[in-house]
Write a protein that holds these residues in place. Structure first.
Motif, PDB file in Angstrom:
ATOM      1  N   ARG A  37       0.830  -1.202   0.000  1.00 44.25           N
ATOM      2  CA  ARG A  37       0.000   0.000   0.000  1.00 44.25           C
ATOM      3  C   ARG A  37       0.866   1.255   0.000  1.00 44.25           C
ATOM      4  N   SER A  38       0.295   2.329  -0.518  1.00 49.55           N
ATOM      5  CA  SER A  38       0.998   3.612  -0.583  1.00 49.55           C
ATOM      6  C   SER A  38       0.286   4.638   0.275  1.00 49.55           C
ATOM      7  N   ARG A  39       1.010   5.672   0.635  1.00 50.06           N
ATOM      8  CA  ARG A  39       0.444   6.761   1.433  1.00 50.06           C
ATOM      9  C   ARG A  39       0.886   8.090   0.849  1.00 50.06           C
ATOM     10  N   ALA A  40      -0.070   8.971   0.601  1.00 47.22           N
ATOM     11  CA  ALA A  40       0.241  10.304   0.098  1.00 47.22           C
ATOM     12  C   ALA A  40       0.758  11.172   1.238  1.00 47.22           C
ATOM     13  N   GLU A  41       1.860  11.872   0.995  1.00 50.08           N
ATOM     14  CA  GLU A  41       2.435  12.760   1.996  1.00 50.08           C
ATOM     15  C   GLU A  41       2.494  14.177   1.427  1.00 50.08           C
ATOM     16  N   PHE A  42       2.116  15.150   2.251  1.00 50.29           N
ATOM     17  CA  PHE A  42       1.965  16.522   1.795  1.00 50.29           C
ATOM     18  C   PHE A  42       2.869  17.466   2.594  1.00 50.29           C
ATOM     19  N   THR A  43       3.218  18.582   1.949  1.00 53.68           N
ATOM     20  CA  THR A  43       3.952  19.649   2.625  1.00 53.68           C
ATOM     21  C   THR A  43       3.269  20.975   2.319  1.00 53.68           C
ATOM     22  N   ASP A  44       3.461  21.942   3.213  1.00 54.86           N
ATOM     23  CA  ASP A  44       2.884  23.256   2.966  1.00 54.86           C
ATOM     24  C   ASP A  44       3.711  24.005   1.924  1.00 54.86           C
ATOM     25  N   LEU A  45       3.060  24.946   1.235  1.00 51.03           N
ATOM     26  CA  LEU A  45       3.720  25.746   0.215  1.00 51.03           C
ATOM     27  C   LEU A  45       4.435  26.938   0.844  1.00 51.03           C
ATOM     28  N   LEU A  46       4.940  27.824  -0.003  1.00 54.27           N
ATOM     29  CA  LEU A  46       5.645  29.007   0.469  1.00 54.27           C
ATOM     30  C   LEU A  46       4.735  29.892   1.319  1.00 54.27           C
ATOM     31  N   TYR A  47       5.355  30.737   2.130  1.00 53.06           N
ATOM     32  CA  TYR A  47       4.623  31.677   2.976  1.00 53.06           C
ATOM     33  C   TYR A  47       4.904  33.099   2.510  1.00 53.06           C
ATOM     34  N   SER A  54       4.212  38.046  10.806  1.00 48.60           N
ATOM     35  CA  SER A  54       2.939  37.750  10.167  1.00 48.60           C
ATOM     36  C   SER A  54       3.237  37.105   8.813  1.00 48.60           C
ATOM     37  N   GLN A  55       2.957  35.806   8.742  1.00 45.03           N
ATOM     38  CA  GLN A  55       3.185  35.058   7.513  1.00 45.03           C
ATOM     39  C   GLN A  55       1.909  34.313   7.118  1.00 45.03           C
ATOM     40  N   THR A  56       1.539  34.433   5.873  1.00 47.17           N
ATOM     41  CA  THR A  56       0.340  33.768   5.370  1.00 47.17           C
ATOM     42  C   THR A  56       0.745  32.599   4.479  1.00 47.17           C
ATOM     43  N   GLY A  57       0.280  31.418   4.834  1.00 48.41           N
ATOM     44  CA  GLY A  57       0.572  30.238   4.025  1.00 48.41           C
ATOM     45  C   GLY A  57      -0.202  30.262   2.718  1.00 48.41           C
TER      46      GLY A  57
END
Length: 262
Positions: free
Chosen positions: A35-45, A66-69
């Motif tokens: 089985r596989s698992r999707a892994e995610f990361t946040d984008l630039l801020y 103050s940083q907005t994702g």
């Protein structure tokens, strides 16, 4: 509004997550499937105000900025190389690896490929081959007059042929291990290819330190857990709905602002 683009990345990520889950469920009965698992990361801020810099009066340090994702992206689809349960078949040509290791297969253009699927049979030349006709490596040839074939836990293949009482040695199976199994390239047909990420294979004898043993008359089943996949699917569906709700809310807000300007 940035929220529209941010929520769109969330919906796209959950769509990809559902695709991974659906592939797991589709292969629930595929021999030796992992089985596989999707892994995610946040984008630039996007920084509105940096932390740790002097304020306008230059007499104090800003403790928190103050940083907005800007959303999320798919970072990897990780193959979970966890041992699947062994299923007894009673077929003497079915082999399973209980532990670490990969069978070696001679693929197209004599390229060595790797598999955990041990569903073998004989071809017209009495050689052990995969369901797609690729030769097991090292090549094992079964005598036409063989009465029985045995494969030991260490991969030693012997056969009792008609008219003889002593077993005849046919060959020694070897298996390969990798520093990073998850780095192998999936080719379909239960076959994998070595990559720079997987590292160089180390070939050894089953049962040695770091190598699993061979179980004759068994195949390794898929390691997909249907309950876990259903829970993951529901979670992904809820996350998709939340992101779509964000888009709907932003659209309503934009409509309200437009009416106010008019």
């Amino acid at each position: 509004m940035r929220a529209l683009a941010i929520a769109a990345t969330g919906m796209s990520a959950q769509q990809q997550n559902i695709e991974v889950i659906s592939n797991n469920i589709a292969n629930i009965n595929t021999t030796a499937f992992k089985r596989s698992r999707a892994e995610f990361t946040d984008l630039l801020y996007q920084a509105e105000r940096l932390q740790g810099v002097s304020n306008r009066g230059r007499d104090a340090i800003v403790p928190q900025g103050s940083q907005t994702g800007l959303g999320v992206r798919l970072a990897a689809i990780r193959s979970l190389q966890v041992q699947g349960p062994l299923s007894q078949t009673g077929n003497s040509y079915d082999l399973a690896i209980n532990g670490s290791g990969w069978f070696q297969i001679t693929g197209p253009n004599n390229e060595i490929l790797y598999t955990r699927s041990g569903s073998y049979s004989t071809n017209a030349n009495s050689q052990l081959v995969t369901v797609d006709g690729y030769l097991l490596s090292p090549t094992i040839t079964i005598p036409n007059n063989a009465v029985s074939v045995s494969v030991s836990q260490s991969g030693l293949v012997t056969a009792v042929v008609a008219g003889q009482t002593a077993p005849q040695q046919l060959g020694q199976l070897t298996t390969a291990t990798f520093p990073n199994d998850a780095g192998l390239e999936a080719l379909g047909g239960n076959l994998f290819r070595e990559t720079a990420a997987s590292g160089t294979p180390v070939v050894g004898v089953p049962g040695d330190i770091g190598y699993g043993v061979i179980a004759q008359g068994y195949v390794e089943s898929s390691n997909v857990d249907p309950v876990k996949e259903l829970v993951s699917m529901i979670s992904a569906q809820r996350a998709f709905e939340l992101n779509s709700k964000v888009i709907q809310t932003v659209d309503d807000m934009a409509g309200t602002i437009t009416k106010g300007i008019r």
